[in-house]
Design an enzyme around this catalytic site. Structure first.
Site, short mmCIF file in Angstrom:
data_model
loop_
_atom_site.label_atom_id
_atom_site.label_comp_id
_atom_site.label_asym_id
_atom_site.label_seq_id
_atom_site.Cartn_x
_atom_site.Cartn_y
_atom_site.Cartn_z
N HIS A 116 0.82 -1.21 0.00
CA HIS A 116 0.00 0.00 0.00
C HIS A 116 0.86 1.27 0.00
O HIS A 116 1.63 1.49 0.94
CB HIS A 116 -0.87 -0.05 1.26
CG HIS A 116 -1.78 1.11 1.44
ND1 HIS A 116 -1.79 1.87 2.59
CD2 HIS A 116 -2.72 1.64 0.64
CE1 HIS A 116 -2.71 2.80 2.50
NE2 HIS A 116 -3.28 2.69 1.32
N ARG A 117 0.72 2.08 -1.03
CA ARG A 117 1.56 3.28 -1.24
C ARG A 117 3.04 2.89 -1.21
O ARG A 117 3.89 3.64 -0.71
CB ARG A 117 1.27 4.35 -0.17
CG ARG A 117 -0.21 4.66 0.02
CD ARG A 117 -0.45 5.71 1.09
NE ARG A 117 -1.84 5.72 1.54
CZ ARG A 117 -2.30 6.37 2.60
NH1 ARG A 117 -1.48 7.09 3.32
NH2 ARG A 117 -3.56 6.31 2.92
N GLU A 141 0.92 -0.17 -4.66
CA GLU A 141 -0.16 0.76 -4.95
C GLU A 141 0.40 2.17 -4.89
O GLU A 141 1.37 2.44 -4.15
CB GLU A 141 -1.26 0.58 -3.90
CG GLU A 141 -2.55 1.33 -4.18
CD GLU A 141 -2.81 2.53 -3.30
OE1 GLU A 141 -3.88 3.13 -3.45
OE2 GLU A 141 -1.94 2.89 -2.49
N ASP A 181 -0.87 6.65 -5.49
CA ASP A 181 -1.97 7.60 -5.66
C ASP A 181 -1.54 8.69 -6.64
O ASP A 181 -0.53 9.36 -6.42
CB ASP A 181 -2.29 8.26 -4.31
CG ASP A 181 -2.70 7.23 -3.27
OD1 ASP A 181 -3.81 6.70 -3.38
OD2 ASP A 181 -1.90 6.97 -2.35
N HIS A 222 -0.80 11.12 -1.71
CA HIS A 222 -2.09 10.62 -1.20
C HIS A 222 -3.04 11.76 -0.85
O HIS A 222 -4.20 11.78 -1.29
CB HIS A 222 -1.89 9.74 0.03
CG HIS A 222 -3.19 9.29 0.62
ND1 HIS A 222 -3.86 10.01 1.60
CD2 HIS A 222 -3.98 8.23 0.33
CE1 HIS A 222 -4.99 9.40 1.89
NE2 HIS A 222 -5.09 8.32 1.14
N GLU A 234 -4.06 4.26 -8.20
CA GLU A 234 -5.32 4.88 -7.75
C GLU A 234 -5.46 6.27 -8.32
O GLU A 234 -4.56 7.12 -8.15
CB GLU A 234 -5.40 4.95 -6.21
CG GLU A 234 -6.72 5.61 -5.81
CD GLU A 234 -6.96 5.74 -4.31
OE1 GLU A 234 -6.23 5.12 -3.51
OE2 GLU A 234 -7.91 6.48 -3.96
N LYS A 250 -6.68 9.41 -7.57
CA LYS A 250 -7.07 10.01 -6.28
C LYS A 250 -7.82 11.32 -6.52
O LYS A 250 -7.29 12.23 -7.16
CB LYS A 250 -5.80 10.24 -5.45
CG LYS A 250 -6.02 10.83 -4.09
CD LYS A 250 -6.93 10.01 -3.21
CE LYS A 250 -6.27 8.90 -2.44
NZ LYS A 250 -7.26 8.05 -1.71
N ASP A 269 0.31 -2.33 4.35
CA ASP A 269 1.51 -1.51 4.57
C ASP A 269 2.72 -2.39 4.83
O ASP A 269 3.86 -1.92 4.73
CB ASP A 269 1.31 -0.60 5.81
CG ASP A 269 0.28 0.49 5.58
OD1 ASP A 269 -0.17 0.65 4.43
OD2 ASP A 269 -0.07 1.19 6.56
O1 G3P Z 1 -5.55 0.82 -2.20
C1 G3P Z 1 -6.50 1.10 -1.27
C2 G3P Z 1 -6.28 2.35 -0.51
O2 G3P Z 1 -5.17 3.03 -1.02
C3 G3P Z 1 -7.43 3.24 -0.49
O3 G3P Z 1 -7.36 4.17 0.54
O4 G3P Z 1 -6.89 6.34 1.51
O5 G3P Z 1 -5.08 4.69 1.36
O6 G3P Z 1 -5.87 5.81 -0.69
P1 G3P Z 1 -6.24 5.30 0.67
CA CA Z 2 -4.51 4.82 -2.30
#
Ligand code: G3P
Ligand code: CA
Length: 289
Positions: free
Chosen positions: A54-55, A81, A83, A96, A156, A158, A283
């Site tokens: 994640h990120r 992932e 954003d 993000h 993503e 965003k 994470d």
């Molecule tokens: O990949 C899912 C997640 O990134 C969505 O929430 O707020 O972390 O962008 P957020």
């Molecule tokens: Ca995200």
């Protein structure tokens, strides 16, 4: 093996092959088959489970930076992932929040800053002095760096409502970098489902995922929504608190996959995994093994 041992082995093998019942509804064949089947399922589950950092591996390095993406590669995640947003002068950058305040030493909204201004910021020190000087990456830079590395990318969009036309801009970038036609290399996701539908129309061959928030779907996901989403999406990616066996089955019945977010502990990882999800977004990529 003695004579009796050989006879016993032959007897058991015959039972296994013929499926002769040992007890009601239970055969030596069943014993054989179930053991092998269970092993097979375990191997498949492990091999097929989609582990998304994640990120980037953001538990270990500052989110949405090359350091976090490199760490995800090192930890052998299947995807990282990121954003995507857009600067004042039209460049696609990774951040993000809508402002740079939390994750850099600067302030202001991404959409009000130029690329030059954003590139001058330190995107690492807020996390640890070890990462001082990390830059805010552009999408282009990340595609150049990782397109031939053994990792895939979950992009993503965003807050795309802030950036009219960003779907087309991202689609063109993926095309330009030669990643859009590589099966599985890219998944595009968003909480904004209209934007995702637009993306799907532009590049229907690229996989997509609807993000499903707890606040918007606290009461659950209806069958109607699932039928709607499957028209333009391959994945349903919900907050993990929305996930149970029933939702997983319903997503699968609609021929989509499910990748919940954001897993941050072993207990949650085990609980979510037991529901039969296809993978998860975490994470800490070691939780996905
Ligand atoms: O990949 C899912 C997640 O990134 C969505 O929430 O707020 O972390 O962008 P957020
Ligand atoms: Ca995200």
């Amino acid at each position: 093996m003695g004579r009796i041992g050989k006879l016993l082995a032959a007897f058991t093998l015959t039972l296994a092959i013929t499926g002769t019942p040992l007890m009601d509804g239970f055969t030596a064949g069943t014993v054989f088959a179930e053991t092998n089947q269970q092993r097979k399922v375990k191997v498949q589950e492990k091999a097929g489970f989609i582990n998304v950092a994640h990120r980037g591996a953001s538990g270990y390095a500052p989110e949405n930076t090359l350091a976090a993406f490199d760490k995800a590669v090192k930890m052998r995640a299947d995807y990282f992932e990121l954003d995507v947003q857009r600067t004042k002068d039209g460049h696609l950058v990774l951040m993000h929040d809508n402002t740079v305040d939390r994750t850099t030493n600067g302030s202001g909204e991404v959409k009000d800053l130029t690329l030059k201004e954003i590139r001058q910021l330190d995107a690492g020190s807020w996390f640890s002095s070890q990462y001082a000087g990390e830059k805010v990456p552009t999408l282009e830079e990340v595609l150049d760096r990782y397109r031939y590395q053994p990792i895939n990318i979950l992009i993503e969009l965003k807050k795309p409502e802030l950036y009219p036309g960003i779907e087309k801009q991202v689609a063109l970038m993926l095309l330009k970098k030669g990643v859009s036609f590589r099966p599985g290399k890219i998944i595009v996701q968003s909480f904004n489902h209209d934007s995702l539908r637009t993306y799907h129309r532009l590049q229907p061959w690229v996989q997509t995922g609807v993000l499903v928030s707890l606040t918007e779907y606290r009461k659950g996901v209806s069958d109607e929504k699932l039928r709607e989403w499957k028209e333009f999406s391959d994945y349903v990616n919900p907050n993990y608190k929305l996930v149970d066996d029933r939702l997983v089955n319903r997503v699968h019945q609609n021929r989509m996959k499910i990748l919940p977010y954001t897993i941050r502990s072993k207990a949650t990882a085990d609980e979510v995994r037991a529901t039969g999800v296809d993978g998860f977004i975490t994470d800490y990529p070691e939780l996905g093994y």
